[in-house]
Design an enzyme around this catalytic site. Structure first.
Site, mmCIF file in Angstrom:
data_model
loop_
_atom_site.group_PDB
_atom_site.id
_atom_site.type_symbol
_atom_site.label_atom_id
_atom_site.label_comp_id
_atom_site.label_asym_id
_atom_site.label_seq_id
_atom_site.Cartn_x
_atom_site.Cartn_y
_atom_site.Cartn_z
ATOM 1 N N LYS A 186 -4.174 -0.176 -8.173
ATOM 2 C CA LYS A 186 -3.965 -1.070 -9.317
ATOM 3 C C LYS A 186 -5.118 -2.037 -9.559
ATOM 4 C CE LYS A 186 0.926 -0.569 -9.118
ATOM 5 N NZ LYS A 186 2.231 -1.106 -8.858
ATOM 6 N N ASP A 219 4.686 -3.993 -14.350
ATOM 7 C CA ASP A 219 5.516 -4.171 -13.147
ATOM 8 C C ASP A 219 6.397 -5.414 -13.243
ATOM 9 O OD1 ASP A 219 4.676 -1.930 -11.795
ATOM 10 O OD2 ASP A 219 3.108 -2.968 -10.661
HETATM 11 P P1 NDP Z 1 -0.923 -2.475 -2.168
HETATM 12 O O1 NDP Z 1 -1.504 -1.347 -1.388
HETATM 13 O O2 NDP Z 1 -1.729 -3.143 -3.206
HETATM 14 O O3 NDP Z 1 -0.462 -3.635 -1.137
HETATM 15 C C1 NDP Z 1 0.262 -3.288 0.010
HETATM 16 C C2 NDP Z 1 0.784 -4.530 0.701
HETATM 17 O O4 NDP Z 1 1.616 -4.116 1.782
HETATM 18 C C3 NDP Z 1 -0.292 -5.422 1.305
HETATM 19 O O5 NDP Z 1 0.102 -6.775 1.170
HETATM 20 C C4 NDP Z 1 -0.275 -5.014 2.794
HETATM 21 O O6 NDP Z 1 -0.655 -6.040 3.682
HETATM 22 C C5 NDP Z 1 1.196 -4.743 2.993
HETATM 23 N N1 NDP Z 1 1.485 -3.851 4.102
HETATM 24 C C6 NDP Z 1 1.219 -2.526 4.205
HETATM 25 N N2 NDP Z 1 1.698 -2.036 5.364
HETATM 26 C C7 NDP Z 1 2.277 -3.072 6.018
HETATM 27 C C8 NDP Z 1 2.953 -3.200 7.268
HETATM 28 N N3 NDP Z 1 3.125 -2.138 8.091
HETATM 29 N N4 NDP Z 1 3.430 -4.418 7.628
HETATM 30 C C9 NDP Z 1 3.271 -5.485 6.808
HETATM 31 N N5 NDP Z 1 2.633 -5.417 5.609
HETATM 32 C C10 NDP Z 1 2.145 -4.229 5.224
HETATM 33 O O7 NDP Z 1 0.459 -1.921 -2.753
HETATM 34 P P2 NDP Z 1 1.236 -2.395 -4.071
HETATM 35 O O8 NDP Z 1 1.237 -3.870 -4.080
HETATM 36 O O9 NDP Z 1 0.708 -1.689 -5.251
HETATM 37 O O10 NDP Z 1 2.712 -1.824 -3.812
HETATM 38 C C11 NDP Z 1 3.546 -2.407 -2.811
HETATM 39 C C12 NDP Z 1 4.897 -1.708 -2.788
HETATM 40 O O11 NDP Z 1 5.593 -1.915 -4.006
HETATM 41 C C13 NDP Z 1 4.820 -0.196 -2.586
HETATM 42 O O12 NDP Z 1 5.865 0.198 -1.726
HETATM 43 C C14 NDP Z 1 5.066 0.349 -3.972
HETATM 44 O O13 NDP Z 1 5.620 1.642 -3.955
HETATM 45 C C15 NDP Z 1 6.064 -0.676 -4.511
HETATM 46 N N6 NDP Z 1 6.080 -0.735 -5.981
HETATM 47 C C16 NDP Z 1 7.191 -0.334 -6.646
HETATM 48 C C17 NDP Z 1 7.257 -0.415 -8.020
HETATM 49 C C18 NDP Z 1 8.482 0.029 -8.715
HETATM 50 O O14 NDP Z 1 8.420 0.199 -9.943
HETATM 51 N N7 NDP Z 1 9.607 0.175 -8.061
HETATM 52 C C19 NDP Z 1 6.128 -0.905 -8.812
HETATM 53 C C20 NDP Z 1 5.035 -1.376 -8.005
HETATM 54 C C21 NDP Z 1 5.003 -1.254 -6.642
HETATM 55 P P3 NDP Z 1 -2.221 -6.334 4.010
HETATM 56 O O15 NDP Z 1 -2.743 -7.077 2.810
HETATM 57 O O16 NDP Z 1 -2.164 -7.137 5.240
HETATM 58 O O17 NDP Z 1 -2.858 -4.981 4.185
#
Ligand code: NDP
Length: 282
Positions: A68, A105
């Site tokens: 994104k 979103d």
């Molecule tokens: P990003 O990849 O941009 O961000 C991921 C986030 O998750 C970061 O803050 C990361 O932390 C954190 N993270 C990943 N793994 C872990 C873990 N094991 N423990 C703790 N924190 C973790 O993803 P998005 O923001 O784009 O999406 C996030 C979620 O939202 C996804 O599951 C996605 O499918 C869902 N989503 C659903 C939508 C819907 O319409 N239902 C729309 C948009 C998103 P760090 O910064 O420390 O790496």
């Protein structure tokens, strides 16, 4: 050149995506002739893949994890909400060939929480887990509802602090790490980490959810996600996943591309029925 109007979702991983099914249902419902596919696109090949898609005549894209912020950089011009979010989930090729970027979103989540589930955000203490592209998209919309506070907790605390800094002007917003959540309580906890995609959970204190509070995992799956299960185990009034948000944000994207807003409740019902059938067949 593509003859039929062609759309797709790009992301990595992408096999779990229900977006093609949803957009096909919208197209049928509104009698639009279009096709919509899914393509596994890791961040390293994003620019080439998007360039190829639009060069071949593609009309529009959804971009999901982890693309994104790259999509935000790619767009030639942006909606106000995408400009604010610094994250784009919808790209649309305009008549002049330029690429418009939007972020649906926030409105998708808001519609699902408030209109579909009757959860009030005004005056609520809200916690968001995770500080990625999805969090950037939802924070401005949540703050518009005048909650008491919005706290963003993230594993990489700098990212939570940066978002809090970027949006502080819009309302009461703080960033922190997970250990700082000890002793605090929230009326609504939103899981916007991608941890659910691998069945994991961030470390959460047991007493984090206030009495009558609700949990909402932005991720969705055929079975309850690890966070939905956490909410149930911690007596959440409602513990929901992001299927409704997915359909609502998709409807907004469809509107950006086709100028028609599809009806969502029948689609949410159908997808819920389908996943129960999948569960039962296991
Ligand atoms: P990003 O990849 O941009 O961000 C991921 C986030 O998750 C970061 O803050 C990361 O932390 C954190 N993270 C990943 N793994 C872990 C873990 N094991 N423990 C703790 N924190 C973790 O993803 P998005 O923001 O784009 O999406 C996030 C979620 O939202 C996804 O599951 C996605 O499918 C869902 N989503 C659903 C939508 C819907 O319409 N239902 C729309 C948009 C998103 P760090 O910064 O420390 O790496």
């Amino acid at each position: 050149m593509m003859k039929i109007d062609t759309y797709a979702v790009f992301g990595h991983p992408i096999t779990h995506s229900k977006s093609p099914r949803i957009q096909q249902l919208f197209a049928k419902q509104t009698a639009q002739v279009m096709q919509y596919g899914a393509q596994d696109v890791p961040a390293e090949i994003f620019t080439t893949a998007v360039g190829n898609f639009f060069a071949a005549g593609g009309k529009g894209l959804n971009c999901t994890v982890p693309l994104k912020e790259l999509a935000w950089q790619y767009a030639d011009h942006l909606s106000d909400r995408a400009l604010l979010a610094k994250a784009v989930n919808t790209l649309a090729r305009q008549a002049d060939g330029s690429i418009f970027g939007d972020n649906t979103d926030g409105i998708g989540l808001l519609t699902d929480l408030t209109a579909n589930h009757g959860i009030s955000l005004t005056g609520a203490n809200i916690l968001i887990l995770g500080a990625g592209g999805a969090t950037r998209g939802i924070v401005p919309v949540l703050l518009e509802q005048q909650p008491a506070t919005v706290v963003i907790a993230n594993r990489t605390v700098e990212k939570a602090l940066a978002i809090a800094d970027d949006f502080a002007i819009l309302g009461p917003l703080q960033g922190c790490d997970y250990t700082s959540l000890q002793g605090r309580q929230f009326d609504l906890i939103l899981n916007a980490t991608s941890a659910s995609l691998s069945g994991q959970l961030p470390p959460l204190p047991a007493a984090l959810l206030a009495s009558k509070g609700s949990c909402y995992d932005l991720a969705y799956a055929n079975q309850p996600t690890a966070f939905v299960q956490w909410g149930i185990a911690h007596h959440a009034c409602r513990s929901l996943d992001g299927l409704g948000m997915l359909v609502e944000q998709a409807a907004e994207a469809f509107y950006v591309w086709r100028g028609i807003r599809p009806e969502t409740s029948a689609v949410i019902r159908l997808l819920n029925d389908e996943r129960q059938l999948t569960d039962n067949s296991r």
